[in-house]
Design a protein around this motif. Structure first.
Motif, PDB file in Angstrom:
ATOM      1  N   SER A 114       5.349   0.923   0.685  1.00  0.00           N
ATOM      2  CA  SER A 114       6.422   1.613   1.554  1.00  0.00           C
ATOM      3  C   SER A 114       7.068   0.562   1.969  1.00  0.00           C
ATOM      4  O   SER A 114       6.826  -0.434   2.138  1.00  0.00           O
ATOM      5  CB  SER A 114       5.857   2.462   2.403  1.00  0.00           C
ATOM      6  N   ASP A 167      10.399   3.476  -1.558  1.00  0.00           N
ATOM      7  CA  ASP A 167       9.208   3.661  -1.628  1.00  0.00           C
ATOM      8  C   ASP A 167       8.575   3.931  -3.020  1.00  0.00           C
ATOM      9  O   ASP A 167       9.378   4.613  -3.686  1.00  0.00           O
ATOM     10  CB  ASP A 167       8.389   4.654  -0.659  1.00  0.00           C
ATOM     11  N   SER A 191       0.274   2.264  -3.803  1.00  0.00           N
ATOM     12  CA  SER A 191       1.822   2.278  -3.238  1.00  0.00           C
ATOM     13  C   SER A 191       2.003   1.564  -2.229  1.00  0.00           C
ATOM     14  O   SER A 191       1.366   0.744  -1.685  1.00  0.00           O
ATOM     15  CB  SER A 191       1.602   3.848  -2.282  1.00  0.00           C
TER      16      SER A 191
END
Length: 122
Positions: free
Chosen positions: A83, A65, A81
């Motif tokens: 993941s 991640d 972000s």
């Protein structure tokens, strides 16, 4: 660079690394800061026997991640972000031993998840 130890799981390990980039004054005169970080988790494959006739086996799992955070000012932030960047499928097997042995195998497809979030405190 700050290092924060992650939580270790049985049969695996995790660690986190956070790095502050030296962008305290981006072009345009607005103050801001960029933080970059992520985590990597590795869990070994596990075989267990839940009864005399049932055996479960889970595959090894690796997960990555990452994120970047731009702090525009004390109240506003933009976070990008991702993941499960490695997109490693997870496999589970269950074997029933007996007169007529049975095998059930399941594969879970994992896909990366991207997220872009604007955060602003009131």
């Amino acid at each position: 660079m700050d290092r924060n130890a992650g939580q270790c799981r049985p049969g695996g390990r995790a660690w986190h690394r956070i790095r502050r980039q030296g962008h305290d004054r981006p072009a345009g005169g607005t103050s801001g800061r960029i933080d970059v970080g992520g985590s990597y988790t590795h869990t070994s494959g596990v075989v267990s026997r839940s009864s005399a006739s049932i055996v479960d086996a889970d595959s090894m799992k690796r997960q990555l991640d990452l994120y970047t955070l731009w702090k525009r000012d004390a109240r506003s932030r933009l976070r990008l972000s991702v993941s499960d960047l490695l997109q490693q499928d997870v496999r589970e097997r269950r074997t029933f031993e007996g007169n007529a042995p049975l095998l059930r195998a399941t594969t879970y497809r994992v896909r990366a998840t991207w997220r872009l979030v604007w955060e602003h405190s009131l």
